[in-house]
Design an enzyme around this catalytic site. Sequence first.
Site, PDB file in Angstrom:
ATOM      1  N   ASP A 200       0.564  36.539 -27.822  1.00  0.00           N
ATOM      2  CA  ASP A 200       0.095  35.754 -28.393  1.00  0.00           C
ATOM      3  C   ASP A 200      -1.403  36.290 -28.946  1.00  0.00           C
ATOM      4  O   ASP A 200      -2.143  37.273 -28.316  1.00  0.00           O
ATOM      5  CB  ASP A 200      -0.680  34.572 -27.261  1.00  0.00           C
ATOM      6  CG  ASP A 200      -1.520  33.558 -27.863  1.00  0.00           C
ATOM      7  OD1 ASP A 200      -0.974  32.591 -28.237  1.00  0.00           O
ATOM      8  OD2 ASP A 200      -2.797  33.852 -27.984  1.00  0.00           O
ATOM      9  N   ASN A 208      -9.474  31.757 -37.811  1.00  0.00           N
ATOM     10  CA  ASN A 208      -9.291  30.704 -38.840  1.00  0.00           C
ATOM     11  C   ASN A 208     -10.669  30.119 -39.102  1.00  0.00           C
ATOM     12  O   ASN A 208     -11.047  29.768 -40.420  1.00  0.00           O
ATOM     13  CB  ASN A 208      -8.681  29.688 -38.277  1.00  0.00           C
ATOM     14  CG  ASN A 208      -7.107  29.959 -38.109  1.00  0.00           C
ATOM     15  OD1 ASN A 208      -6.542  30.674 -39.151  1.00  0.00           O
ATOM     16  ND2 ASN A 208      -6.249  29.547 -37.409  1.00  0.00           N
ATOM     17  N   ASP A 217      -3.219  32.550 -41.920  1.00  0.00           N
ATOM     18  CA  ASP A 217      -1.834  32.590 -42.177  1.00  0.00           C
ATOM     19  C   ASP A 217      -1.404  34.059 -42.502  1.00  0.00           C
ATOM     20  O   ASP A 217      -0.184  34.533 -42.306  1.00  0.00           O
ATOM     21  CB  ASP A 217      -1.386  31.534 -43.397  1.00  0.00           C
ATOM     22  CG  ASP A 217      -1.293  30.234 -42.771  1.00  0.00           C
ATOM     23  OD1 ASP A 217      -1.465  29.976 -41.826  1.00  0.00           O
ATOM     24  OD2 ASP A 217      -1.300  29.306 -43.740  1.00  0.00           O
ATOM     25  N   GLU A 243       0.310  30.803 -33.097  1.00  0.00           N
ATOM     26  CA  GLU A 243       0.026  32.320 -33.083  1.00  0.00           C
ATOM     27  C   GLU A 243       0.970  32.974 -32.042  1.00  0.00           C
ATOM     28  O   GLU A 243       0.558  34.304 -31.696  1.00  0.00           O
ATOM     29  CB  GLU A 243      -1.561  32.552 -33.104  1.00  0.00           C
ATOM     30  CG  GLU A 243      -2.213  32.075 -31.721  1.00  0.00           C
ATOM     31  CD  GLU A 243      -2.746  30.765 -31.816  1.00  0.00           C
ATOM     32  OE1 GLU A 243      -3.416  30.301 -30.906  1.00  0.00           O
ATOM     33  OE2 GLU A 243      -2.234  30.080 -32.631  1.00  0.00           O
TER      34      GLU A 243
END
Length: 324
Positions: A200, A208, A217, A243
Site C-alpha cells: 500500500d 492527491n 493516478d 492505492e
Amino acid sequence: MSITPPESPVEVARIALKRLSERGLPPTPDNYAQFYNAIVTIKSPQTKAPEELQQAWQVLCQVDEAVGEASEAMQQLIETLDSERGAMLASLGQLKHARDAHAARRVSVEETHSTLADLLDRVITSTNSIHSTVSTSHSDLQSIRDSVRHIEQDLAFNRRMLEQDALTGTFNRQGLDHHLAREVKQALRSGNQLTAVIFDLDDFKQINDAHGHLVGDQVLVHMANLTRVVLRENDLLVRYGGEEFLILLSDTDVNGASYVIDRLRTVAGRTPFLHKGQRIEVSFSTGIAQLRPDENGRALLLRADEALYRAKHSGKSRTEIAPA
C-alpha cells in the site's frame, strides 16, 4: 455474464466493526471511518466502461448465433439422412425381392430389367440427395468453424479487458478472482509454495491533496510499471484497492517474496516520479503471507492484509510477514 456487486453498506459496517474489535481499538468515529473507507476500497470491484461491457455482450450474441446456425445445419443433415435412409432401405428390399423373383423365374427377364433400372434410379437419387446435403452441411459447418474461431479470439480479448484495471493495466479484482483459485489449487496439488504480497502506498492522500488526483493516478501507473520490472512473466500483479497492489508469486516462499519487495524498494528509490521537474518520493508498506496446506485463497489474502495492517501501523515503509 455477471458482475459481482459491491458489498452492501451494512456488510461493510459489520466488517469494519469486526476489524476494530479484533485489533482491540476503540470504535471512535475516526477509527471507524478509517476501516470503513479501506474496506469499501478493497471490497468494491473495479468498474468497467459501458462500451467494454457492450463489446462482451455482442460477442456472447455472436456465440448464440453460431450455435443456432450449427444446430440448424446439423438438424437438416440428420433429417435428410433419416429420410433418405428409409427410401434407400425400401429400394434395397425391393431389389432383393426382384432378384429372388428372377431366380425363381416368377417374372420375365424384361420385367426384371425394368424393375432393376427403376430401383437403381431411386438408390442413385437418394445417394445424390445425401451427398448434396452432406456437401452443403460441410460447407456450412466450415463457415461456422471459422466464425467460432474468431469468436474465441474475441472472447479471450474481452475477458482480458474485463479483468484489467483501466488505469494501470494490471489485473483488477475480477481478474484476481479468476486466477486465484487456480493458482492455489495448482500449488496445493504440486506441493509448491505460493506467496501473496499486498503493498500500500504510504500517505497517498497527501500526494492527491498536494498535486491533484490526475498526478495521483500517474503515480499509480508509475508504481505499477516499476513493479512489473522486478516481477517474472508468470507473476500476477493486481490493483487490489485504490492505492493497494497485490502480487501472487508462484514457486516462491516468504524469503523470495521479501527479496522481490526489497528490489522494488530499491528500484522505486532510484526511479522517483517527476512532476514538473519535482521529485515525488513514494514509499509503501507491505504484508506477506505464504499459503498454508490447509487454507484457501481468501484466507491467504486475509493474512497478507493483516500483515499489511501491522506494517502500516508500525512505522510505514516496512514489511511484515504473516506467521506460518
